[in-house]
Scaffold this motif. Structure first.
Motif, short mmCIF file in Angstrom:
data_model
loop_
_atom_site.label_atom_id
_atom_site.label_comp_id
_atom_site.label_asym_id
_atom_site.label_seq_id
_atom_site.Cartn_x
_atom_site.Cartn_y
_atom_site.Cartn_z
N HIS A 1 -18.15 58.38 83.59
CA HIS A 1 -18.22 59.64 82.83
C HIS A 1 -18.71 60.78 83.71
O HIS A 1 -18.17 61.90 83.68
N SER B 1 -16.78 64.34 84.82
CA SER B 1 -17.28 65.63 84.34
C SER B 1 -17.79 66.54 85.46
O SER B 1 -18.30 67.62 85.19
N GLN C 1 -26.30 68.03 82.35
CA GLN C 1 -26.36 67.27 81.11
C GLN C 1 -27.73 67.47 80.47
O GLN C 1 -28.70 67.82 81.15
N TYR D 1 -11.03 57.48 77.16
CA TYR D 1 -12.36 58.07 77.36
C TYR D 1 -12.51 58.66 78.76
O TYR D 1 -13.14 59.72 78.93
N ASN D 2 -11.95 58.01 79.75
CA ASN D 2 -12.05 58.55 81.11
C ASN D 2 -11.34 59.90 81.22
O ASN D 2 -11.83 60.83 81.85
N ARG E 1 -10.72 61.93 78.65
CA ARG E 1 -11.41 62.87 77.77
C ARG E 1 -12.66 63.44 78.44
O ARG E 1 -12.99 64.62 78.27
N HIS E 2 -13.37 62.59 79.18
CA HIS E 2 -14.56 63.08 79.87
C HIS E 2 -14.20 64.15 80.90
O HIS E 2 -14.97 65.07 81.16
N HIS F 1 -11.60 67.60 77.72
CA HIS F 1 -11.43 67.34 76.29
C HIS F 1 -10.11 67.87 75.77
O HIS F 1 -9.50 67.29 74.86
N SER G 1 -7.16 65.36 76.07
CA SER G 1 -7.43 63.98 75.64
C SER G 1 -6.14 63.28 75.25
O SER G 1 -5.37 63.80 74.42
#
Length: 417
Positions: free
Chosen positions: A33, A37, A54, A270-271, A273-274, A277, A280
């Protein structure tokens, strides 16, 4: 006392294995993640690094990644390796504790292949070692240069391994060894590739040299493969609790292939989307859902009760399992008629090829007690679950009396003499 020691040891080993796996999977998911990002930052030259912000636990974190290496290295460096090592080591000991030391209960099925305990263990361990060598050689070859090609070959290898295991082991044994093979790939990636490469990078930095960028690239590739294998491995490890997955050895390879592909697709979502977004890949959920639905249909069609529900003809019966005493697996000979009648009345409504208890479609844990030979084969399990702990029948739903448990205990005692 021996039975209680086996159970307690299994509990502690499983506890350790689960906790270590949580730590390993958590760090793997987090760093994948984090990589996705990362954003450019002006104080790191282009192409040499990036950073991410973060918030967690009431504080803010600025995390930086140097694609090759920083100009200086802090002495306070955290290594993420023991999670992987502890997970694999505890998993292997658990595999040996349950499946190798108690092979007659969980690993060897005479109806599939009549194996002695040492031979079964040797086959399992040898397959794990050989599987790593083959996988590592593929990754280092020209085939490993294509991520898509490597993924396809990996899926084929997993499917073939599941087929091979299903030809020699019980259904439970086949699935757990398929999962163990993938877990061995993952731990091997950390032990043989990722950590050694990181050590070479540090050694170069300490010498004032610029590290070889291919080391980080190779480690990153193996780390990404670990990430995509995680979800299928976890399912393989818990599959032994769901006999519909291993009821038929004919369906095991296809179920493994579908679950592995579906799990990888979920991680892909998920990879991606991270990283962004807005982009996705929502189609991934449809693909994963169709794969898991197909696996469900196969699992149902592979069980005797499920085939009846689907209106399919019964499967051809395989060779009957002989009594363990004659097969050399340490079980008991077929019990006398009064014990068979007792077990049939209290247990076989669930533990049968086609259970008649409402809500149960496949014999729990794949354990069948609908013939004298099958009861003899499960003598040790019956002793633990019925005589020593009274765990079965669950909540004593069939109202087995203490006198009836005594009858079973007497049969087991006579058999042991």
């Amino acid at each position: 006392m021996e039975s209680f020691v086996w159970e307690w040891g299994s509990l502690l080993l499983r506890w350790l294995h689960v906790v270590a796996a949580m730590a390993w999977i958590g760090s793997s998911f987090f760093f994948i993640h984090l990589d996705a990002s990362l954003k450019r930052t002006p104080d790191i030259p282009a192409g040499e690094g990036a950073a991410a912000w973060q918030v967690h636990g009431g504080g803010f974190y600025e995390m930086r990644k140097y694609f090759v290496a920083p100009e200086h290295l802090s002495p306070d460096l955290t290594w993420h390796k023991w999670q992987a090592y502890t997970t694999w080591l505890s998993g292997f000991v658990l595999l040996a504790w349950i499946y190798y030391a108690q092979s007659r209960l969980y690993l060897v099925d005479p109806a599939v292949m009549d194996l002695s305990a040492p031979v079964a263990a040797a086959l399992g361990i040898g397959a794990l070692a050989l599987g790593w060598l083959v996988y590592d050689r593929i990754c280092r070859s020209k085939l490993g240069e294509s991520e898509t090609g490597l993924a396809a070959i990996g899926l084929l290898a997993v499917t073939l391994a599941a087929f091979g295991f299903s030809q020699v082991f019980s259904g439970r044994g086949a699935l757990i060894h398929t999962g163990a093979l993938m877990a061995t790939w993952m731990a091997g990636n950390v032990f043989f590739i990722i950590i050694p490469n990181q050590r070479k990078v540090i050694a170069a930095l300490l010498k004032g040299e610029r590290p070889d960028p291919s080391l980080g690239k190779q480690a990153k590739q193996r780390s990404a493969q670990n990430n995509y294998l995680t979800l299928p491995v976890v399912l393989m490890m818990i599959a032994n609790h769901y006999p519909m997955l291993f009821e038929s050895k004919a369906t095991i390879p296809l179920i493994v292939a579908l679950v592995t592909a579906s799990g990888a697709v979920i991680r892909f979502f998920y990879n991606m989307r991270h990283a962004d977004h807005a982009r996705s890949p929502w189609w991934a959920w449809a693909a994963a859902s169709m794969g898991l639905a197909a696996a469900f249909v196969l699992a149902v069609a592979g069980s005797a009760g499920g085939r009846a529900v689907l209106g399919l003809p019964p499967q051809a019966e395989g060779p009957p399992a002989t009594a363990l005493a004659s097969a050399g697996h340490g079980g008991a000979a077929a019990p006398p008629d009064h014990v068979v009648e007792l077990v049939a009345g209290r247990c076989a409504m669930c533990h049968a090829a086609e259970p008649i208890w409402d809500g149960i479609g496949v014999a729990p844990k794949g354990v069948r007690l609908d013939t004298a030979e099958a009861i003899g084969r499960q003598a040790e399990a019956i002793r633990r679950q019925v005589v020593l702990t009274h765990n079965m029948p669950p909540n004593n739903v069939t109202e087995m009396t203490d006198e009836e448990r005594g009858v079973i205990a007497a049969w087991l005692t006579d058999t042991a003499r």
